[in-house]
Design an enzyme around this catalytic site. Structure first.
Site, PDB file in Angstrom:
ATOM      1  N   SER A 157       3.871  -6.491  -2.889  1.00 34.36           N
ATOM      2  CA  SER A 157       3.707  -6.692  -1.475  1.00 34.36           C
ATOM      3  C   SER A 157       4.307  -8.244  -1.321  1.00 34.36           C
ATOM      4  O   SER A 157       3.674  -9.001  -1.691  1.00 34.36           O
ATOM      5  CB  SER A 157       2.350  -6.392  -0.862  1.00 34.36           C
ATOM      6  N   CYS A 177     -22.139  -8.152   2.915  1.00 36.38           N
ATOM      7  CA  CYS A 177     -22.745  -8.633   4.329  1.00 36.38           C
ATOM      8  C   CYS A 177     -21.418  -9.194   5.170  1.00 36.38           C
ATOM      9  O   CYS A 177     -21.903  -9.219   6.220  1.00 36.38           O
ATOM     10  CB  CYS A 177     -23.654  -9.760   3.756  1.00 36.38           C
ATOM     11  N   HIS A 233       3.810 -10.085   1.363  1.00 36.89           N
ATOM     12  CA  HIS A 233       3.062 -10.955   2.010  1.00 36.89           C
ATOM     13  C   HIS A 233       2.015 -11.928   1.026  1.00 36.89           C
ATOM     14  O   HIS A 233       1.423 -12.939   1.083  1.00 36.89           O
ATOM     15  CB  HIS A 233       2.352 -10.529   3.325  1.00 36.89           C
ATOM     16  N   THR A 280       0.832  -1.116   0.006  1.00 35.45           N
ATOM     17  CA  THR A 280       0.175  -0.025   0.099  1.00 35.45           C
ATOM     18  C   THR A 280       0.897   1.219   0.098  1.00 35.45           C
ATOM     19  O   THR A 280       0.668   2.331  -1.010  1.00 35.45           O
ATOM     20  CB  THR A 280      -0.804  -0.165   1.078  1.00 35.45           C
TER      21      THR A 280
END
Length: 473
Positions: A194, A321, A196, A70
């Site tokens: 990234s 949801c 990970h 990010t």
């Protein structure tokens, strides 16, 4: 317990674990110092940079390590936009970019810049020609991911990069999901990823700025990482991240990708056969080998994920949801597909075929159980007995029309109530669903497509909105 959420974070690669432990002893010093320990740390950092650059397909001096993917995206977007202010202040990006790109775009817009969003097709794939059409004389940067995080659709990055190069506009690629499977092709200008996502430790990102790309790092100046990523480097994690990425460039990666693709193909084919009213989303051809996403009608996504967790499967979802904001995934919304009951399965390296088979065995029963608890009848679009209007339906003024009051009810209840009553109006009649749930704006039209009914449209209501559906079958 089968872990099927590698797209969020892949399990630590064995090579990364070994490198991490070794570098904790050797790489703890400041690599900027000239004494023995510092020189040793600098050698480790340089070696990690060279290994990562070779795996990415760039020069070592074009790559810096950041605290996260990010952070790399934010730095990449802001650095290019700042450097190209004289060229223009327009940012172009696809509608399905990662939230890090969208958040950077919001900051840019708030600072007086402009942005244009390029739509995708129903499979989540952008057309290179549409990106080219969005390029104007004041376009400073284009951002197109290499593959989508939620549905796995691969984008035509190489073609987009060529068009951007012809127009003299840099292209930033979020390569977080695709980099574990190979280099990103094309003449892209900036790349972010990234660790990970490929089995490295969390807290390490990559930012690549190719030579010739104008770039002005934002924020206070710092002497580390070419001034593009401030702060003391997490050297043990960087070494582990580079080691694991390099390990994935071996010949076994291609074989594993083919094996996982076959397992995903089985999930894509079998889930709609085993579970009624399911929509598999994403491009069936241009996709990552390990990821598949599907949505289940009449299902509460959070409940389904909880049931899968209790059955021993770790999966994720883009369903509204499962979010406290109750806003559907922007990716699913851009694709115009069903969001309720959404399940993303992303298989890590080494996933056993038996685990996939067991997933296919338990899924139908879990979906059926969730639907039963929500009161979904076996065939919810069948005509109900005469006079069985039920407490949720109130007749409208016109004959052959029905109004369903689903205000205050969250997904998938508005769609369930629609399905229950559609058979009570004659063919050609309409059902109007009143709902203040944002997901209804997406899921009611998707339901109409799946059930071959006509979505007439939406109109304002005193509360929420009124969604009109005409019965066709």
């Amino acid at each position: 317990m089968p872990y099927f959420d590698a797209a969020s974070a892949a399990p630590l690669h064995p090579v990364a674990r070994e490198a991490l432990l070794a570098s904790l002893d050797e790489g703890w010093a400041d690599p900027a110092r000239l004494y023995r320990e510092g020189r040793r740390a600098r050698l480790l950092l340089d070696a990690a940079r060279e290994a990562a650059a070779e795996a990415v397909g760039c020069r070592p001096d074009e790559l810096v390590f950041t605290p996260s993917g990010t952070h790399a995206v934010h730095s990449g977007v802001s650095g290019v936009l700042a450097a190209r202010r004289r060229a223009g202040r327009r940012l172009v990006h696809s509608a399905v970019e990662h939230s890090s790109v969208l958040h950077a775009a919001e900051v840019h817009e708030a600072a007086g810049g402009t942005r244009a969003e390029v739509a995708v097709n129903g499979a989540g794939r952008v057309a290179a020609g549409d990106v080219a059409a969005a390029l104007t004389g004041d376009t400073a940067l284009v951002a197109v991911q290499s593959a989508n995080h939620e549905v796995g659709t691969e984008q035509p990055v190489e073609e987009v990069a060529g068009l951007c190069q012809e127009a003299g506009v840099p292209l930033l690629v979020d390569a977080a999901q695709s980099l574990p499977w190979g280099q990103v092709p094309g003449a892209w200008s900036v790349l972010a990823a990234s660790a990970h996502k490929w089995g490295g430790p969390p807290g390490v990102g990559l930012l690549v700025v190719r030579k010739g790309t104008r770039f002005a790092p934002q924020g206070p100046a710092d002497e580390r990482e070419s001034g593009r990523s401030a702060g003391f480097e997490n050297l043990p994690a960087i070494v582990a991240a580079a080691a694991s990425l390099r390990a994935l460039r071996g010949p076994e990666t291609s074989a594993e990708a083919s094996r996982l693709r076959a397992l995903v193909d089985r999930i894509r084919a079998r889930v709609p056969e085993l579970v009624p009213d399911v929509e598999v989303v994403g491009d069936p051809v241009h996709r990552l080998p390990h990821l598949v996403t599907f949505s289940c009608l009449y299902v509460d996504g959070e409940t389904l994920l909880g049931e899968l967790d209790r059955a021993g499967f770790s999966v994720s979802s883009g369903s509204s949801c499962t979010s406290s904001t109750l806003i559907p995934s922007h990716v699913l919304r851009a694709m115009g597909v069903l969001s309720e009951g959404n399940v993303r399965v992303s298989l890590p390296y080494g996933t056993a075929e038996a685990e996939v088979e067991r997933f296919l065995e338990v899924l139908p029963g879990l979906v059926r159980s969730v639907r039963e608890r929500l009161g979904v009848p076996a065939r919810p679009v069948e005509a109900a007995p005469a006079g069985a209007a039920g407490p949720e339906a109130a007749p409208a003024a016109g004959p052959g029309d029905l109004v369903v009051d689903a205000l205050g009810k969250r997904c998938p209840i508005p769609v369930i109530e629609l399905a229950k009553v559609i058979g009570r109006v004659p063919v050609g009649g309409t059902v109007t669903v009143l709902s203040d749930d944002e997901a209804a704006r997406q899921d009611i039209p998707a339901w109409c497509t799946m059930r071959e009914q006509e979505y007439v449209g939406e109109r304002a209501a005193e509360r929420g909105a009124a969604y009109v559906v005409r019965r066709r079958v």
